[in-house]
Design a protein around this motif. Sequence first.
Motif, PDB file in Angstrom:
ATOM      1  N   GLN A 197       1.588  -5.340  -3.977  1.00 22.28           N
ATOM      2  CA  GLN A 197       0.228  -4.837  -4.191  1.00 22.28           C
ATOM      3  C   GLN A 197      -0.193  -5.059  -5.638  1.00 22.28           C
ATOM      4  O   GLN A 197      -1.305  -5.483  -5.903  1.00 22.28           O
ATOM      5  N   ASP A 201       1.215  -7.282   0.723  1.00 22.56           N
ATOM      6  CA  ASP A 201       0.625  -5.960   0.522  1.00 22.56           C
ATOM      7  C   ASP A 201      -0.780  -6.118  -0.051  1.00 22.56           C
ATOM      8  O   ASP A 201      -0.937  -6.455  -1.215  1.00 22.56           O
ATOM      9  N   THR A 254       2.493   0.916   1.483  1.00 22.86           N
ATOM     10  CA  THR A 254       3.303   0.243   0.472  1.00 22.86           C
ATOM     11  C   THR A 254       4.739   0.752   0.502  1.00 22.86           C
ATOM     12  O   THR A 254       5.693  -0.030   0.411  1.00 22.86           O
TER      13      THR A 254
END
Lengths: 308, 247
Positions: free
Chosen positions: A86, A157, A44
């Motif tokens: 994410q 992500d 990330t």
Amino acid sequence: MEQAIVVEALVKRYGSLAAVDGISFAVPSGTIFGLLGRNGAGKTTTLECCIGLGKPTAGSIRVLGLDPTRSAGLAALRPRIGVQLQATSLPEKANAGEVLELYAAYYGIAPRGAEMAERVGLDGKLDREIAQMSGGEQQRLALALALQHDPDVLFLDEPSAGMDAFGRRIMWAEVERLREAGKTIVLTTHYIEEAERLCDRICVLQRGRIVADAPPADLVAQYGGDATVSIAADRFAPDTALQALGAWTQTEQCWKLATHGEPGLALAAIVTHANAIGAKVDSLDMHRPTLEDAFVALTGETLLESAQ
Amino acid sequence: MSALRMFLVQTKMNFVWYFQRDGELIFWTLAMPVFFLVLFSFAFSSGPNSGSSGFLVPGIIGAQVLSSGFWGVGVMLATFREKHLLRRVYLTPMPPWVFFASLVAYRMTLLAAQAVILIAVGGLVFHVHVIGRPWEILAVLLLGTATFVSLGTIVGALARTTESANNIASVLTVPLAFLSDAYIPIDRFPHAVSSALRLLPSTQFIDTFRDVSIYGAPLSHYGAWLGMLALWTIAGTVISARTFRWL
Ligand SMILES: Nc1ncnc2c1ncn2[C@@H]1O[C@H](COP(=O)(O)OP(=O)(O)OP(=O)(O)O)[C@@H](O)[C@H]1O
Ligand SMILES: [Mg+2]
């Protein structure tokens, strides 16, 4: 082939922790690049540096020739990239259709709510409020927001995290279609199957460093270890011809061959030999090295190492 | 053209997401001020120098402008950052000014509606007559909103968490409302104190707003204070632009 993304000697520190510790890679345009690694490996962090969400401590980044760490580069880049974070967070009281409408306005394009809903499998759910959408539905909306303005480069992500099997398949089909359309895609995932199916190249990160960067098949060949064939049979023992195929080990009734060669051929030879000597086969098993084997070999640490 | 569309859609969404679908906020912005007006009108209705309803109507509207800036915008921005909403928006090509302009537009519209309601209730229940010219009243209200939204944005820029933004907003809004002629006349304080309080942008705004609305004073008499408010707005905007963090 032209490079859509070039990262050189990227370092990102949080205090004394080097979350990303001097990594370099390049992503040719029109390909799918996978970032893999265990939790906390730096996936990330790497991705966020590429989209202007993180300021690198050192190193250089070019996306479509532009520098996302400078405001002019980032401004030019924004309309050309699509991002699924994410953890995406959207206003709780908004509904999916409104968010798509607003993002269409941000990018100066006509709203494509209905079309996007169909593409990501949210048909008929455009009037759902974010707070009432399930985690997977929110992920689908996040994907739709990344795609709606038809960007040249996508950063996803863990796009399939929390998605059901159908959502994952929809996402895979979407990503493959994008590659066909010449888009460049960077994605992170913990699903080995997903990485194997989608990625042209996989970069494995371990504690902020690259431990491998190669096409999936090469990773398997290089790090997956030997193929194995196991046979449990009465009165079985490998003869010299079989012993030449690789290394044999015996545990109780079971013989196990580890071989660099083609395990299918070894299997055939073993069965032929067993029949020839009249050994009754109880069980027979063949295992080809997988990407998961390669991944575990690359990123597995002993507990002692992990503790350090 | 596309920036205008962004602005219009964002403003519409601000209304729908943060007001229309938020029952609690509807209560706090529309019902609560009316409740204050009724309560304070009765509480202060006797005694010397009483805060009459005529004094309170513009005072409460003024206090709403302060809280709109510090709570409505300052705390909201800190919440947006904490919930990672700003990160997502930061990834899009939307120019920052569009985002803030739409917040200002949203707050101005809400405050204009609040003012209309308070003036209507004041007129119907307490016979408060608003004799000022509507456009002048609106102009002062909008300038005041711009001032306190820009100052509130500084709170949103500097506060690290929603909680600290909340604390800063309460420390600023509540005392300021009491020290700025909103609920009680500052003439009650010693002369030196009330003169000092008249240097506050909140006092200058609320006094101007009251005089222009209730007493029908011409706008031109308040050039100096309006100029001061404009300066505060510019200062607030510049400081916000320099200190605001999206991430
Ligand atoms: N804002 C931050 N402050 C301090 N440390 C951070 C911060 N963000 C990440 N880290 C640390 O940096 C390291 C890399 O984090 P990162 O989020 O990049 O991992 P990841 O590979 O994406 O992991 P995951 O698979 O869990 O998503 C971790 O050790 C994490 O704790
Ligand atoms: Mg991650």
